[in-house]
Design an enzyme around this catalytic site. Sequence first.
Site, PDB file in Angstrom:
ATOM      1  N   CYS A   2      -3.448  -5.784  -1.015  1.00 10.72           N
ATOM      2  CA  CYS A   2      -3.428  -5.518  -2.447  1.00 10.72           C
ATOM      3  C   CYS A   2      -4.225  -6.612  -3.153  1.00 10.72           C
ATOM      4  O   CYS A   2      -4.577  -7.621  -2.580  1.00 10.72           O
ATOM      5  CB  CYS A   2      -1.995  -5.552  -2.964  1.00 10.72           C
ATOM      6  N   ARG A  27      -9.590  -3.728  -2.349  1.00 12.20           N
ATOM      7  CA  ARG A  27      -8.470  -4.230  -1.545  1.00 12.20           C
ATOM      8  C   ARG A  27      -7.336  -3.196  -1.463  1.00 12.20           C
ATOM      9  O   ARG A  27      -6.420  -3.340  -0.651  1.00 12.20           O
ATOM     10  CB  ARG A  27      -7.923  -5.522  -2.153  1.00 12.20           C
ATOM     11  N   TRP A  74      -2.281  -1.342  -2.070  1.00 14.53           N
ATOM     12  CA  TRP A  74      -2.419  -0.591  -0.821  1.00 14.53           C
ATOM     13  C   TRP A  74      -1.018  -0.532  -0.261  1.00 14.53           C
ATOM     14  O   TRP A  74      -0.420  -1.554   0.082  1.00 14.53           O
ATOM     15  CB  TRP A  74      -3.370  -1.293   0.142  1.00 14.53           C
ATOM     16  N   ASN A  98       0.862  -9.609  -3.014  1.00 13.04           N
ATOM     17  CA  ASN A  98       0.043  -9.123  -1.910  1.00 13.04           C
ATOM     18  C   ASN A  98       0.654  -9.675  -0.643  1.00 13.04           C
ATOM     19  O   ASN A  98       0.826 -10.877  -0.500  1.00 13.04           O
ATOM     20  CB  ASN A  98      -1.410  -9.617  -2.053  1.00 13.04           C
ATOM     21  N   GLY A  99       1.023  -8.790   0.275  1.00 10.80           N
ATOM     22  CA  GLY A  99       1.600  -9.255   1.541  1.00 10.80           C
ATOM     23  C   GLY A  99       2.821  -8.427   1.896  1.00 10.80           C
ATOM     24  O   GLY A  99       2.986  -7.299   1.430  1.00 10.80           O
ATOM     25  N   GLU A 475     -18.444   1.797  17.391  1.00 11.17           N
ATOM     26  CA  GLU A 475     -18.647   1.525  15.965  1.00 11.17           C
ATOM     27  C   GLU A 475     -19.094   2.795  15.245  1.00 11.17           C
ATOM     28  O   GLU A 475     -18.624   3.104  14.154  1.00 11.17           O
ATOM     29  CB  GLU A 475     -19.661   0.408  15.791  1.00 11.17           C
ATOM     30  N   LYS A 479     -17.120   4.427  12.079  1.00 11.06           N
ATOM     31  CA  LYS A 479     -17.766   4.721  10.795  1.00 11.06           C
ATOM     32  C   LYS A 479     -17.509   6.168  10.395  1.00 11.06           C
ATOM     33  O   LYS A 479     -17.150   6.461   9.263  1.00 11.06           O
ATOM     34  CB  LYS A 479     -19.276   4.476  10.908  1.00 11.06           C
ATOM     35  N   GLU A 482     -13.642   6.909   9.655  1.00 15.31           N
ATOM     36  CA  GLU A 482     -12.976   6.227   8.540  1.00 15.31           C
ATOM     37  C   GLU A 482     -13.478   6.712   7.188  1.00 15.31           C
ATOM     38  O   GLU A 482     -12.773   6.575   6.185  1.00 15.31           O
ATOM     39  CB  GLU A 482     -13.102   4.717   8.646  1.00 15.31           C
ATOM     40  N   HIS A 498     -14.946  11.146  33.582  1.00 10.16           N
ATOM     41  CA  HIS A 498     -13.594  10.778  34.034  1.00 10.16           C
ATOM     42  C   HIS A 498     -12.528  11.268  33.062  1.00 10.16           C
ATOM     43  O   HIS A 498     -11.524  10.592  32.837  1.00 10.16           O
ATOM     44  CB  HIS A 498     -13.519   9.253  34.215  1.00 10.16           C
ATOM     45  N   LYS A 598     -10.185  -2.694   2.149  1.00  6.92           N
ATOM     46  CA  LYS A 598     -11.345  -3.417   2.656  1.00  6.92           C
ATOM     47  C   LYS A 598     -10.963  -4.513   3.624  1.00  6.92           C
ATOM     48  O   LYS A 598     -11.662  -4.764   4.588  1.00  6.92           O
ATOM     49  CB  LYS A 598     -12.124  -4.031   1.480  1.00  6.92           C
TER      50      LYS A 598
HETATM   51  C1  AGP Z   1     -14.812  -1.413   9.205  1.00  6.78           C
HETATM   52  O1  AGP Z   1     -15.665  -0.416   8.677  1.00  6.78           O
HETATM   53  C2  AGP Z   1     -13.407  -1.260   8.713  1.00  6.78           C
HETATM   54  N1  AGP Z   1     -13.354  -1.315   7.298  1.00  6.78           N
HETATM   55  C3  AGP Z   1     -12.432  -2.215   9.388  1.00  6.78           C
HETATM   56  O2  AGP Z   1     -12.354  -1.839  10.739  1.00  6.78           O
HETATM   57  C4  AGP Z   1     -12.790  -3.716   9.341  1.00  6.78           C
HETATM   58  O3  AGP Z   1     -13.920  -3.969  10.137  1.00  6.78           O
HETATM   59  C5  AGP Z   1     -11.603  -4.504   9.909  1.00  6.78           C
HETATM   60  O4  AGP Z   1     -10.484  -4.283   9.074  1.00  6.78           O
HETATM   61  C6  AGP Z   1     -11.868  -6.010  10.009  1.00  6.78           C
HETATM   62  O5  AGP Z   1     -12.080  -6.532   8.733  1.00  6.78           O
HETATM   63  P1  AGP Z   1     -12.659  -8.034   8.623  1.00  6.78           P
HETATM   64  O6  AGP Z   1     -14.028  -8.013   9.240  1.00  6.78           O
HETATM   65  O7  AGP Z   1     -12.683  -8.342   7.166  1.00  6.78           O
HETATM   66  O8  AGP Z   1     -11.730  -8.933   9.407  1.00  6.78           O
END
Ligand code: AGP
Length: 603
Positions: A2, A27, A74, A98-99, A475, A479, A482, A498, A598
């Site tokens: 958050c 966030r 969040w 936040n937390g 990756e 992408k 997500e 496999h 984020k």
């Molecule tokens: C990546 O597109 C995602 N948003 C997520 O996997 C991100 O890479 C992950 O949460 C790690 O974040 P950071 O690099 O800020 O530690």
Amino acid sequence: MCGIVGVLGNHEVAPILVEALKRLEYRGYDSAGIATVQDGRLDRRRAVGKLVNLSDLLVHDPLPGKSGIGHTRWATHGGPTVANAHPHRTGRVAVVHNGIIENYKDIRALLKDTAFESETDTETVAGLCEAHLARGLTPREAAVETVKALEGAFALAFLFEGEEDLIVAARRGSPLAIGHGDGEMYVGSDALALGPMTNRITYLEEGDHAFVTRDGVEIFDAEGRRANREMREVAGTAAVADKGGHRHFMAKEIFEQPTVLAECLAHYAPGSAVEISGGKIDFVRTDRLLLVACGTAYYACLVAKYWFEQLAGLPCDVDIASEFRYREPPVSDRTAALFVSQSGETADTLAALRYARDKASTILSVVNVETSSIARESDLALPIMAGVEIGVASTKAFVCQLAALANLAILAARQKGRITAAREADLVAELRRIPALVNQALALEDRIRQHTGDLARAQTVLFLGRGAMFPLALEGALKLKEISYIHAEGYAAGELKHGPIALVDKSVPVVVLAPRDALFDKTVSNMQEVMAREGRIWLVTDPAGARTASDGVWQTLTMPEIDPLFAPILYAIPAQLIAYHTAVHKGTDVDQPRNLAKSVTVE
Ligand code: AGP
């Protein structure tokens, strides 16, 4: 995670709080709210969903006051509802958080007379503070006693009825910054939120709490002693993050990659050799390297493993941060640990760093936010120079992480006597070609956009790669899933037979990321296995690969030539564009995909 913000201003704070929350929306964006004190009276406004809903509410139901706190959420405990939106308040105190408060149920059990309206842990904080006020403590005392009773990770800001010149702030496990204005003072989750008001920032340290008034801030450490924390001028936060004419931040950040990549590469190798300053790295004494991260950053580590092992002969273990410390990895004094994180605040990665801190010989980090917790707790933090990354899906940070890691691997190879100066110069020169090649890859956007409509209709998509392109397949799948919400999986191409090949039929697009390298012919065999089952191949390759393996494939995307060693950096571009345009076809919220934030500052 958050975002929290607080302002002790000389003007109406509601619009200032909302502007700061806009910069924190990356966030979390399940709900948002603000609280102010006006003529001694505490009041609040909250709204579910995007911040614009709160803004609309404030137009119809303004909230006066020159002292206030705000929050963008969040959801952790309790769904995205108004009742669960922050600020949480009781009669005399409002709190934003936040937390995660891990002992909130125990505290609720103690507050039998408190009627809670929400399912959140945060409301318990307000209730406990109210109880301390009720027994006669002052607001400062009540907040401090409350914080002492909490377990878990938190950044908190308290605002009190009748106190128009006081915000109490506290941090344990989640970052919190104090902003210094002219006759005004601020609190925020990060410097970016406070950018429009000030660039003079003091970061609270672990366990600190602070009494903020318009005259300044009094900071106390975890033992309650007065503490002096450095006030620094943080650059680059004042610029309002805008989309630069692009439809989404993600698109802007994809197209920033040639520039930021060039800056990152020049930072680490201004000449023909790698120059990493700021601390002594001794790979000669290092016989093992741990690489630890989450998500995209983890995939960058998986790519870097190939570089450290092939160039420097340095054995690497790569761990998902949330798994790392629980497997209790043996760490000797000849083991170095490297943590990769765009935000530098990811709770799992920070916890992994703290696990390794007194075990490993050196704690290194590769971060985008140089003032972040991970950076500050490292022996040496290597910046990636990507600039502010707003889109939740990481793009430019990923390629800059790879660029920094590639330079570090070259340094390791030199220190271990595995490469000559001439070889180092060749490797640096090849890296320096990449920004221009990225520009060429970006020019393929229209080709990509034409076919992502088909992907948008798929129920599942596979990404395949071999060698260092296997982590890139992971990756690419991340992408896509997500931001488009389409199920996607990345696989080592050789692994398909496999089991996963059972997924393949004519409805399953298979994206193959494969420059014509030493493994290419084996990948072509895997492609044949897919096509024999009517799987549709989207081959992303170079001209040599396109010439030899395009027969029968659904689509071929021809990339510029590059040394296959560094191909993962360049081939990240089509992977990003495929995901982006598929999501745009689907109409999802590209910059703020559902359920995501984020940076995840909760474990
Ligand atoms: C990546 O597109 C995602 N948003 C997520 O996997 C991100 O890479 C992950 O949460 C790690 O974040 P950071 O690099 O800020 O530690």
